[in-house]
Design a protein around this motif. Structure first.
Motif, PDB file in Angstrom:
ATOM      1  N   SER A  14       0.840  -1.199   0.000  1.00  0.00           N
ATOM      2  CA  SER A  14       0.000   0.000   0.000  1.00  0.00           C
ATOM      3  C   SER A  14       0.873   1.246   0.000  1.00  0.00           C
ATOM      4  CB  SER A  14      -0.904   0.015   1.236  1.00  0.00           C
ATOM      5  OG  SER A  14      -1.789  -1.065   1.214  1.00  0.00           O
ATOM      6  N   THR A  15       0.522   2.186  -0.855  1.00  0.00           N
ATOM      7  CA  THR A  15       1.291   3.429  -0.933  1.00  0.00           C
ATOM      8  C   THR A  15       0.902   4.372   0.206  1.00  0.00           C
ATOM      9  OG1 THR A  15      -0.333   4.578  -2.292  1.00  0.00           O
ATOM     10  CG2 THR A  15       1.342   3.263  -3.463  1.00  0.00           C
ATOM     11  N   ASP A  16       1.742   5.355   0.470  1.00  0.00           N
ATOM     12  CA  ASP A  16       1.433   6.352   1.495  1.00  0.00           C
ATOM     13  C   ASP A  16       0.127   7.074   1.166  1.00  0.00           C
ATOM     14  OD1 ASP A  16       3.728   5.683   2.860  1.00  0.00           O
ATOM     15  OD2 ASP A  16       4.903   7.379   2.092  1.00  0.00           O
ATOM     16  N   GLU A  17      -0.111   7.334  -0.122  1.00  0.00           N
ATOM     17  CA  GLU A  17      -1.337   8.017  -0.541  1.00  0.00           C
ATOM     18  C   GLU A  17      -2.562   7.156  -0.238  1.00  0.00           C
ATOM     19  OE1 GLU A  17       1.350   7.630  -2.607  1.00  0.00           O
ATOM     20  OE2 GLU A  17       2.101   9.685  -2.512  1.00  0.00           O
ATOM     21  N   GLU A  18      -2.473   5.845  -0.489  1.00  0.00           N
ATOM     22  CA  GLU A  18      -3.599   4.946  -0.217  1.00  0.00           C
ATOM     23  C   GLU A  18      -3.880   4.864   1.282  1.00  0.00           C
ATOM     24  OE1 GLU A  18      -2.992   1.979  -4.059  1.00  0.00           O
ATOM     25  OE2 GLU A  18      -1.840   1.620  -2.221  1.00  0.00           O
ATOM     26  N   VAL A  19      -2.829   4.806   2.084  1.00  0.00           N
ATOM     27  CA  VAL A  19      -2.981   4.755   3.537  1.00  0.00           C
ATOM     28  C   VAL A  19      -3.571   6.066   4.047  1.00  0.00           C
ATOM     29  CG1 VAL A  19      -1.720   4.617   5.725  1.00  0.00           C
ATOM     30  CG2 VAL A  19      -1.173   3.022   3.868  1.00  0.00           C
ATOM     31  N   THR A  20      -3.070   7.186   3.545  1.00  0.00           N
ATOM     32  CA  THR A  20      -3.593   8.494   3.946  1.00  0.00           C
ATOM     33  C   THR A  20      -5.073   8.616   3.610  1.00  0.00           C
ATOM     34  OG1 THR A  20      -1.427   9.533   3.694  1.00  0.00           O
ATOM     35  CG2 THR A  20      -3.342  10.994   3.611  1.00  0.00           C
ATOM     36  N   GLN A  21      -5.469   8.152   2.423  1.00  0.00           N
ATOM     37  CA  GLN A  21      -6.875   8.221   2.017  1.00  0.00           C
ATOM     38  C   GLN A  21      -7.737   7.346   2.920  1.00  0.00           C
ATOM     39  OE1 GLN A  21      -8.396  10.268  -0.392  1.00  0.00           O
ATOM     40  NE2 GLN A  21     -10.173   9.528   0.739  1.00  0.00           N
ATOM     41  N   LEU A  22      -7.266   6.157   3.250  1.00  0.00           N
ATOM     42  CA  LEU A  22      -8.032   5.270   4.117  1.00  0.00           C
ATOM     43  C   LEU A  22      -8.185   5.882   5.515  1.00  0.00           C
ATOM     44  CD1 LEU A  22      -9.554   2.688   4.616  1.00  0.00           C
ATOM     45  CD2 LEU A  22      -7.390   1.520   4.958  1.00  0.00           C
ATOM     46  N   LYS A  23      -7.118   6.493   6.037  1.00  0.00           N
ATOM     47  CA  LYS A  23      -7.207   7.153   7.342  1.00  0.00           C
ATOM     48  C   LYS A  23      -8.209   8.307   7.292  1.00  0.00           C
ATOM     49  CE  LYS A  23      -2.763   7.831   7.994  1.00  0.00           C
ATOM     50  NZ  LYS A  23      -1.440   8.094   8.575  1.00  0.00           N
ATOM     51  N   LYS A  24      -8.211   9.057   6.196  1.00  0.00           N
ATOM     52  CA  LYS A  24      -9.174  10.159   6.039  1.00  0.00           C
ATOM     53  C   LYS A  24     -10.595   9.611   5.987  1.00  0.00           C
ATOM     54  CE  LYS A  24     -10.416  14.039   3.009  1.00  0.00           C
ATOM     55  NZ  LYS A  24     -11.838  13.838   3.257  1.00  0.00           N
ATOM     56  N   ASP A  25     -10.795   8.527   5.235  1.00  0.00           N
ATOM     57  CA  ASP A  25     -12.124   7.906   5.150  1.00  0.00           C
ATOM     58  C   ASP A  25     -12.597   7.450   6.531  1.00  0.00           C
ATOM     59  OD1 ASP A  25     -12.032   8.341   2.418  1.00  0.00           O
ATOM     60  OD2 ASP A  25     -11.582   6.246   1.916  1.00  0.00           O
ATOM     61  N   HIS A  60      -6.455  -2.550   0.839  1.00  0.00           N
ATOM     62  CA  HIS A  60      -5.209  -2.065   1.440  1.00  0.00           C
ATOM     63  C   HIS A  60      -5.024  -2.538   2.881  1.00  0.00           C
ATOM     64  CE1 HIS A  60      -4.958   0.236  -2.158  1.00  0.00           C
ATOM     65  NE2 HIS A  60      -6.060   0.879  -1.869  1.00  0.00           N
ATOM     66  N   VAL A  61      -6.034  -3.228   3.408  1.00  0.00           N
ATOM     67  CA  VAL A  61      -5.986  -3.699   4.787  1.00  0.00           C
ATOM     68  C   VAL A  61      -5.539  -5.156   4.810  1.00  0.00           C
ATOM     69  CG1 VAL A  61      -7.363  -4.198   6.843  1.00  0.00           C
ATOM     70  CG2 VAL A  61      -7.719  -2.063   5.591  1.00  0.00           C
ATOM     71  N   ASP A  62      -4.464  -5.418   5.558  1.00  0.00           N
ATOM     72  CA  ASP A  62      -3.935  -6.770   5.698  1.00  0.00           C
ATOM     73  C   ASP A  62      -4.597  -7.492   6.869  1.00  0.00           C
ATOM     74  OD1 ASP A  62      -2.238  -8.978   5.234  1.00  0.00           O
ATOM     75  OD2 ASP A  62      -0.773  -8.229   6.676  1.00  0.00           O
ATOM     76  N   LEU A  63      -4.844  -6.753   7.969  1.00  0.00           N
ATOM     77  CA  LEU A  63      -5.317  -7.383   9.190  1.00  0.00           C
ATOM     78  C   LEU A  63      -6.068  -6.370  10.042  1.00  0.00           C
ATOM     79  CD1 LEU A  63      -4.915  -9.820  11.335  1.00  0.00           C
ATOM     80  CD2 LEU A  63      -3.002  -8.458  12.137  1.00  0.00           C
ATOM     81  N   ILE A  64      -7.163  -6.811  10.639  1.00  0.00           N
ATOM     82  CA  ILE A  64      -7.856  -6.019  11.651  1.00  0.00           C
ATOM     83  C   ILE A  64      -7.985  -6.924  12.864  1.00  0.00           C
ATOM     84  CG2 ILE A  64      -9.956  -4.826  12.334  1.00  0.00           C
ATOM     85  CD1 ILE A  64     -10.535  -4.345   9.412  1.00  0.00           C
ATOM     86  N   GLU A  65      -7.508  -6.431  13.995  1.00  0.00           N
ATOM     87  CA  GLU A  65      -7.545  -7.230  15.213  1.00  0.00           C
ATOM     88  C   GLU A  65      -8.004  -6.358  16.360  1.00  0.00           C
ATOM     89  OE1 GLU A  65      -4.016  -9.139  17.713  1.00  0.00           O
ATOM     90  OE2 GLU A  65      -4.344 -10.117  15.775  1.00  0.00           O
ATOM     91  N   LYS A  66      -8.862  -6.893  17.211  1.00  0.00           N
ATOM     92  CA  LYS A  66      -9.317  -6.144  18.373  1.00  0.00           C
ATOM     93  C   LYS A  66      -8.109  -5.832  19.254  1.00  0.00           C
ATOM     94  CE  LYS A  66     -13.340  -6.016  21.249  1.00  0.00           C
ATOM     95  NZ  LYS A  66     -14.338  -5.261  20.600  1.00  0.00           N
ATOM     96  N   ASP A  67      -7.988  -4.584  19.678  1.00  0.00           N
ATOM     97  CA  ASP A  67      -6.879  -4.152  20.528  1.00  0.00           C
ATOM     98  C   ASP A  67      -7.189  -4.583  21.951  1.00  0.00           C
ATOM     99  OD1 ASP A  67      -4.618  -2.946  21.482  1.00  0.00           O
ATOM    100  OD2 ASP A  67      -5.310  -0.894  21.161  1.00  0.00           O
ATOM    101  N   GLN A  68      -6.310  -5.405  22.507  1.00  0.00           N
ATOM    102  CA  GLN A  68      -6.535  -5.896  23.866  1.00  0.00           C
ATOM    103  C   GLN A  68      -5.206  -6.182  24.543  1.00  0.00           C
ATOM    104  OE1 GLN A  68      -8.874  -9.402  23.316  1.00  0.00           O
ATOM    105  NE2 GLN A  68      -7.512 -10.262  21.798  1.00  0.00           N
ATOM    106  N   GLU A  69      -5.266  -6.325  25.846  1.00  0.00           N
ATOM    107  CA  GLU A  69      -4.063  -6.644  26.606  1.00  0.00           C
ATOM    108  C   GLU A  69      -3.622  -8.068  26.282  1.00  0.00           C
ATOM    109  OE1 GLU A  69      -3.812  -5.949  30.789  1.00  0.00           O
ATOM    110  OE2 GLU A  69      -5.080  -4.169  30.633  1.00  0.00           O
ATOM    111  N   VAL A  70      -2.325  -8.252  26.227  1.00  0.00           N
ATOM    112  CA  VAL A  70      -1.749  -9.569  25.994  1.00  0.00           C
ATOM    113  C   VAL A  70      -0.957  -9.945  27.235  1.00  0.00           C
ATOM    114  CG1 VAL A  70      -0.161 -10.912  24.560  1.00  0.00           C
ATOM    115  CG2 VAL A  70      -1.613  -9.163  23.522  1.00  0.00           C
ATOM    116  N   HIS A  71      -1.173 -11.162  27.717  1.00  0.00           N
ATOM    117  CA  HIS A  71      -0.481 -11.633  28.911  1.00  0.00           C
ATOM    118  C   HIS A  71       0.425 -12.799  28.546  1.00  0.00           C
ATOM    119  CE1 HIS A  71      -3.054  -9.227  31.535  1.00  0.00           C
ATOM    120  NE2 HIS A  71      -4.026  -9.529  30.706  1.00  0.00           N
ATOM    121  N   ILE A  72       1.598 -12.814  29.125  1.00  0.00           N
ATOM    122  CA  ILE A  72       2.537 -13.922  28.932  1.00  0.00           C
ATOM    123  C   ILE A  72       2.411 -14.842  30.137  1.00  0.00           C
ATOM    124  CG2 ILE A  72       4.960 -14.580  28.711  1.00  0.00           C
ATOM    125  CD1 ILE A  72       5.435 -11.790  27.491  1.00  0.00           C
TER     126      ILE A  72
END
Length: 73
Positions: A14-25, A60-72
């Motif tokens: 993904s180009t910087d322009e494509e990422v910028t457009q997606l963030k704007k969207d 342009h999206v490779d992965l969407i993952e819920k943001d959560q705490e990770v425990h070892i």
């Protein structure tokens, strides 16, 4: 804002322009970008759950993952 936190990783090609457009969207649709990562091409974002399915089909999206705490253990 009502929503959940997700990590969105963009595809390497993904180009910087494509990422910028997606963030704007995203922000235009009410999402809030809470962090931009430097080690990976990605962002943390708070958005309504109903937008996740739409993003999963974005070329342009490779992965969407819920943001959560990770425990070892």
């Amino acid at each position: 804002m009502a929503g959940n936190s997700y990590i969105i990783k963009f595809k390497e090609g993904s180009t910087d322009e494509e990422v910028t457009q997606l963030k704007k969207d995203l922000t235009d649709s009410g999402a809030e970008i809470t962090h931009e990562y430097s080690l990976i091409k990605g962002i943390a974002v708070t958005l309504p759950e109903d937008q996740v399915t739409t993003l999963e089909s974005n070329p342009h999206v490779d992965l969407i993952e819920k943001d959560q705490e990770v425990h070892i253990s």
